[in-house]
Structures are given as structure tokens and as C-alpha cells.
Design a protein around this motif. Structure first.
Motif, PDB file in Angstrom:
ATOM      1  N   GLU A 226       0.758  -1.000  -0.071  1.00 32.15           N
ATOM      2  CA  GLU A 226       0.040  -0.142  -0.115  1.00 32.15           C
ATOM      3  C   GLU A 226       0.785   1.364   0.143  1.00 32.15           C
ATOM      4  OE1 GLU A 226      -2.947   0.271   3.031  1.00 32.15           O
ATOM      5  OE2 GLU A 226      -3.564  -1.690   2.558  1.00 32.15           O
ATOM      6  N   VAL A 227       0.437   2.395  -0.573  1.00 36.44           N
ATOM      7  CA  VAL A 227       1.220   3.649  -0.745  1.00 36.44           C
ATOM      8  C   VAL A 227       0.900   4.475   0.289  1.00 36.44           C
ATOM      9  CG1 VAL A 227       1.677   5.704  -1.972  1.00 36.44           C
ATOM     10  CG2 VAL A 227       1.103   3.442  -3.206  1.00 36.44           C
ATOM     11  N   LEU A 228       1.983   4.944   1.327  1.00 33.51           N
ATOM     12  CA  LEU A 228       1.556   5.646   2.463  1.00 33.51           C
ATOM     13  C   LEU A 228       2.586   6.666   2.307  1.00 33.51           C
ATOM     14  CD1 LEU A 228      -0.410   5.890   4.927  1.00 33.51           C
ATOM     15  CD2 LEU A 228       1.551   4.853   6.075  1.00 33.51           C
ATOM     16  N   PRO A 229       2.228   7.885   2.533  1.00 34.46           N
ATOM     17  CA  PRO A 229       3.554   9.057   2.278  1.00 34.46           C
ATOM     18  C   PRO A 229       4.397   8.755   3.547  1.00 34.46           C
ATOM     19  CG  PRO A 229       1.299  10.093   1.882  1.00 34.46           C
ATOM     20  CD  PRO A 229       0.854   8.573   2.400  1.00 34.46           C
ATOM     21  N   PRO A 230       5.623   9.516   3.473  1.00 28.76           N
ATOM     22  CA  PRO A 230       6.627   9.440   4.625  1.00 28.76           C
ATOM     23  C   PRO A 230       6.246  10.462   5.662  1.00 28.76           C
ATOM     24  CG  PRO A 230       7.707  10.462   2.560  1.00 28.76           C
ATOM     25  CD  PRO A 230       6.291   9.844   2.151  1.00 28.76           C
ATOM     26  N   GLU A 231       5.136  10.410   6.267  1.00 26.18           N
ATOM     27  CA  GLU A 231       4.678  11.352   7.167  1.00 26.18           C
ATOM     28  C   GLU A 231       4.779  10.695   8.550  1.00 26.18           C
ATOM     29  OE1 GLU A 231       4.349  14.330   7.061  1.00 26.18           O
ATOM     30  OE2 GLU A 231       4.363  14.586   4.763  1.00 26.18           O
ATOM     31  N   THR A 232       5.390  10.867   9.646  1.00 24.70           N
ATOM     32  CA  THR A 232       5.630  10.308  10.735  1.00 24.70           C
ATOM     33  C   THR A 232       4.213   9.946  11.355  1.00 24.70           C
ATOM     34  OG1 THR A 232       7.675  11.355  11.304  1.00 24.70           O
ATOM     35  CG2 THR A 232       6.649  10.432  13.071  1.00 24.70           C
ATOM     36  N   ASP A 233       3.256  10.883  11.571  1.00 28.46           N
ATOM     37  CA  ASP A 233       2.055  10.372  12.393  1.00 28.46           C
ATOM     38  C   ASP A 233       1.185   9.486  11.455  1.00 28.46           C
ATOM     39  OD1 ASP A 233       2.709  12.439  14.287  1.00 28.46           O
ATOM     40  OD2 ASP A 233       1.402  13.972  13.354  1.00 28.46           O
ATOM     41  N   MET A 234       1.325   9.518  10.231  1.00 31.47           N
ATOM     42  CA  MET A 234       0.511   8.473   9.447  1.00 31.47           C
ATOM     43  C   MET A 234       1.093   7.180   9.581  1.00 31.47           C
ATOM     44  SD  MET A 234      -0.131  10.606   6.201  1.00 31.47           S
ATOM     45  CE  MET A 234      -1.528   9.413   5.182  1.00 31.47           C
ATOM     46  N   MET A 235       2.495   7.199   9.689  1.00 35.56           N
ATOM     47  CA  MET A 235       3.088   5.653   9.686  1.00 35.56           C
ATOM     48  C   MET A 235       2.847   5.163  10.892  1.00 35.56           C
ATOM     49  SD  MET A 235       6.601   5.872   7.359  1.00 35.56           S
ATOM     50  CE  MET A 235       6.200   5.558   5.383  1.00 35.56           C
ATOM     51  N   GLU A 236       2.992   5.982  12.111  1.00 36.29           N
ATOM     52  CA  GLU A 236       2.844   5.617  13.307  1.00 36.29           C
ATOM     53  C   GLU A 236       1.442   4.946  13.464  1.00 36.29           C
ATOM     54  OE1 GLU A 236       5.817   8.218  16.341  1.00 36.29           O
ATOM     55  OE2 GLU A 236       3.614   9.102  15.895  1.00 36.29           O
ATOM     56  N   ASP A 237       0.397   5.708  12.986  1.00 32.01           N
ATOM     57  CA  ASP A 237      -1.023   5.369  13.011  1.00 32.01           C
ATOM     58  C   ASP A 237      -1.115   3.997  12.501  1.00 32.01           C
ATOM     59  OD1 ASP A 237      -1.586   7.538  14.638  1.00 32.01           O
ATOM     60  OD2 ASP A 237      -2.456   8.700  12.899  1.00 32.01           O
ATOM     61  N   ALA A 238      -0.763   3.675  11.220  1.00 27.19           N
ATOM     62  CA  ALA A 238      -0.707   2.468  10.509  1.00 27.19           C
ATOM     63  C   ALA A 238       0.260   1.561  11.156  1.00 27.19           C
ATOM     64  CB  ALA A 238      -0.372   2.714   9.087  1.00 27.19           C
ATOM     65  N   GLY A 239       1.157   1.720  12.164  1.00 35.07           N
ATOM     66  CA  GLY A 239       1.922   0.706  12.538  1.00 35.07           C
ATOM     67  C   GLY A 239       2.987   0.304  11.624  1.00 35.07           C
ATOM     68  N   VAL A 240       3.401   0.972  10.814  1.00 36.68           N
ATOM     69  CA  VAL A 240       4.574   0.615   9.884  1.00 36.68           C
ATOM     70  C   VAL A 240       5.960   0.255  10.344  1.00 36.68           C
ATOM     71  CG1 VAL A 240       5.753   1.562   7.853  1.00 36.68           C
ATOM     72  CG2 VAL A 240       3.476   2.202   8.109  1.00 36.68           C
ATOM     73  N   LYS A 241       6.238  -0.846  10.089  1.00 37.20           N
ATOM     74  CA  LYS A 241       7.657  -1.136  10.740  1.00 37.20           C
ATOM     75  C   LYS A 241       8.762  -0.909   9.532  1.00 37.20           C
ATOM     76  CE  LYS A 241       5.550  -4.124  14.040  1.00 37.20           C
ATOM     77  NZ  LYS A 241       5.474  -5.617  14.511  1.00 37.20           N
ATOM     78  N   ALA A 242       8.343  -0.963   8.352  1.00 40.12           N
ATOM     79  CA  ALA A 242       9.418  -0.966   7.264  1.00 40.12           C
ATOM     80  C   ALA A 242       8.667  -0.160   5.966  1.00 40.12           C
ATOM     81  CB  ALA A 242       9.957  -2.291   6.683  1.00 40.12           C
ATOM     82  N   ALA A 243       9.242   0.486   5.307  1.00 43.70           N
ATOM     83  CA  ALA A 243       8.881   1.697   4.287  1.00 43.70           C
ATOM     84  C   ALA A 243       9.966   1.517   3.203  1.00 43.70           C
ATOM     85  CB  ALA A 243       8.705   2.829   5.010  1.00 43.70           C
ATOM     86  N   MET A 244       9.487   1.448   2.065  1.00 45.60           N
ATOM     87  CA  MET A 244      10.282   1.552   0.565  1.00 45.60           C
ATOM     88  C   MET A 244      10.186   2.985   0.198  1.00 45.60           C
ATOM     89  SD  MET A 244       9.889   2.016  -2.849  1.00 45.60           S
ATOM     90  CE  MET A 244      10.951   1.679  -4.236  1.00 45.60           C
TER      91      MET A 244
END
Length: 348
Positions: A47-65
Motif C-alpha cells: 500500500e502507498v503511504l506518504p513518509p509522514e511520521t504520524d501517518m506511519m505511526e497510526d498505521a503501525g508501519v515497521k518498514a517503508a520503501m
């Protein structure tokens, strides 16, 4: 029944416009993972998710390309600005499950594709500032950044970002056929041949925690070995690997980079691999590593603990059948596989 269902049923007929329809399974319908060859390309169908800290924290992202389509400092063959796009396409026949580690990277890491850094053509300061901000955001979210370049200057803002987000010391592993230890190139301090030097400009990146691995070929600078000895960095050439073996050299490198440090950045230039396996790179070299040797090395580093990985120099304009891009994907997948399942054997 909706219009799409009606159309599907029409094409599942046994030769008649009206009549019996075969089942989805018999017709190769829902049983086939159509996402392998359909859809807009993202890394491993993430899934595409912008490199924004809050959005990634909310989504529980542990790795991002993150893509870094930049080649403005390149002095060799062109094309690496299309590297991230080629990597996404080359990942299309994977669905995120890593069979050798018995783990789904999406489920284990909430892996996302954070898109590309916004390049400002001709401006190193603006582009590098944007790159650093994107990576800082990912690190602040507690996620592991995997950055695909781009030319070999791309690691400069990546290392700066990790160093800037780390209170303690940071280690740096440089896997490359070339040392990249120039102070400047034509007066340019930020260049694809100055990556190691710029990493050590950070106050918390000590030469004693810098390891160079895989050096090979005539393009390395005069006095390279002397530079390593004078600065205190650890350098192991392709011939050291021949003498000692992949695992031994890789274990030494991660020990050097992690000794007393809080984070480690891994930088892999695809030209460390023999040009017969990765023809699509900016500065190809014969007599480099095999892909299997490179994978063994990546696994040792990941098992030892790394906190960011930047892979550079994929140049699709020179790449036969996406060979280099596919190797780049696999290098990243094996590192992610270790992170997703540290206890996995890495074997089928």
C-alpha cells in the motif's frame, strides 16, 4: 448480479453465449492471484503511504520503501533516476511472502511504499534536504527505511538523517566496488565519489565504526589503502573476501559498525556484484561478487542489526531483462525477511 459479474460469466462460458458456466476455480478465476500481473506498480504490491511520521505511526508501519530518483552527480553511465521505478516493476512477481524465512513481509512489518522523494532538478541542497526530511520522518515513526536510488550520492542525506535522529554513535557499512572516499569532485563535496567522506562528516559517525567491503577494480583512487590506514576505517577488498570468505568478512564489518553504536546504516552499491549478473549499473565492474554471495552478506548484516538500508545504481537503460533491478529487490527482501522473522533459517 452486477455488470462485472455478468461479463465474467460471459467469458467463462463453455463456448456458447448462453448456457452452463464453468466455476471460477475451473476457469482459473479467483484461484489465480491476479495481483501478480495487474494493478499500478508499487514495491511488492505494498500500500502507498506518504513518509509522514504520524501517518506511519497510526498505521503501525515497521518498514517503508522510499524511492530516490536522483542522478545529478553521476559522472559515469546515466539512467539511475529511473532506478526506483525499475525496482518496483521488478518486484511485481512477488506478493510479499518470503518462503525462505516463512513470513509475510506485509503482515509482519506492515510494509508500505512511501513513494519517491521530490527531486528538485539541478539543486543538490534542496533535493538532499527533502531526502533527509523523508528519512527522518520514517525513522521517527520507528520504521525501517529501505531507500532505492539513484546514483551513489543518495546515501549522503540518508546517513545524515539517521545520524541526526540518533543521540549516540552511528555505524556505516559501505558495500561497493569503489571506495568513494574523495573529499570533492571538481569542487563538489556532495558527489557519488564522496559518500564515505561525507558520512564521516557527521559528529557521531566515527571512522572506527566505518567498514568498506568489496573494493575491486582500477577505478579506485591512488593511495586508497593508505587512506584507510590513516583514517582508521576498515576496508576489505574482493580479494580479502576470496581469501577469508563472505561470512567472515561480513561478520567483521557488522562488528566494526555496531561496536558502541546505537544505529547502523547499510549502503549497497549494486556495482559490487559482477557485471555479468548486474549489467544495469552506472559503473559496472567485472570480477565482483555473485548475487548469492551478496545475499549471504546482506543476511549477516541484517542478523547483526542494521537500521536503514540504501541500495543504489540500478540503471534500467542498461539493464538486460531487469536483471539488476531483480537483484536489488532480492537484496532488500532478504534483509526484510531477517527483520520479519529473526529466528528463520533462511532456507526452504
Amino acid at each position: 448480479m452486477g455488470k462485472v459479474d455478468e461479463l465474467e460469466n460471459y467469458y467463462y462460458t463453455t463456448g456458447k453465449v448462453e448456457g452452463d458456466y464453468v466455476t471460477d476455480t475451473e476457469g482459473g478465476g479467483e484461484s489465480f492471484p491476479s495481483s501478480l500481473i495487474s494493478g499500478i506498480p508499487t514495491f511488492l504490491k505494498s500500500e502507498v503511504l506518504p513518509p509522514e511520521t504520524d501517518m506511519m505511526e497510526d498505521a503501525g508501519v515497521k518498514a517503508a520503501m522510499l524511492g530516490f530518483p536522483w542522478e545529478a552527480t553521476n559522472t559515469c553511465r546515466p539512467g539511475t533516476s529511473y532506478g526506483p521505478r525499475a525496482v518496483r516493476l521488478a518486484s511485481e512477481h512477488y506478493l510479499g511472502y518470503h518462503a525462505e524465512y516463512g513470513t509475510d513481509l506485509h503482515e509482519s512489518l506492515n510494509l508500505v511504499d512511501a513513494g519517491d522523494i521530490g527531486i528538485v532538478p539541478g539543486s543538490i541542497p534542496k533535493t538532499f534536504a527533502r531526502a533527509e526530511k523523508c528519512v527522518r520522518n520514517i525513522v521517527q515513526a520507528g520504521a525501517f527505511p529501505v531507500v532505492f536510488g539513484g546514483d551513489d550520492s543518495c546515501p549522503i542525506p540518508i546517513v545524515n538523517a539517521v545520524a541526526g535522529e540518533t543521540d549516540g554513535d552511528v555505524g556505516y557499512i559501505h558495500v561497493d566496488s569503489h571506495m568513494d572516499t574523495a573529499e570533492s569532485v571538481g569542487g563538489m563535496k556532495n558527489n557519488h565519489a564522496t559518500t564515505v567522506t561525507r558520512a564521516m562528516d557527521n559528529d557521531n559517525v566515527s571512522p572506527e565504526n566505518v567498514a568498506l567491503v568489496g573494493m575491486n577494480g582500477p577505478l579506485n583512487p591512488p593511495g586508497g589503502r593508505e587512506f584507510a590506514e590513516e583514517t582508521g576505517i576498515t576496508m576489505r577488498s574482493i580479494w580479502d573476501i576470496d581469501d577469508r570468505g563472505i561470512e567472515d568478512v561480513a561478520e567483521e564489518a557488522i562488528e566494526v559498525a555496531s561496536d558502541g553504536t546505537d544505529r547502523v546504516v547499510l549502503h549497497t552499491d549494486l556495482d559490487v556484484i559482477d557485471q555479468g549478473f548486474v549489467p544495469g549499473v552506472t559503473t559496472p565492474e567485472p570480477a565482483g561478487l555473485t548475487p548469492r554471495e551478496a545475499l549471504k552478506m546482506m543476511r549477516v548484516f541484517a542478523e547483526g542489526g542494521i537500521d536503514a538500508h540504501v541500495i543504489v545504481e540500478c540503471s534500467p537503460v542498461h539493464d538486460i531483462a531487469n536483471m539488476s533491478a531483480r537483484v536489488a529487490v532480492r537484496l532488500a527482501m532478504d534483509v526484510l525477511g531477517v527483520r520479519a522473522n529473526p529466528g528463520g533459517s533462511g532456507r526452504l
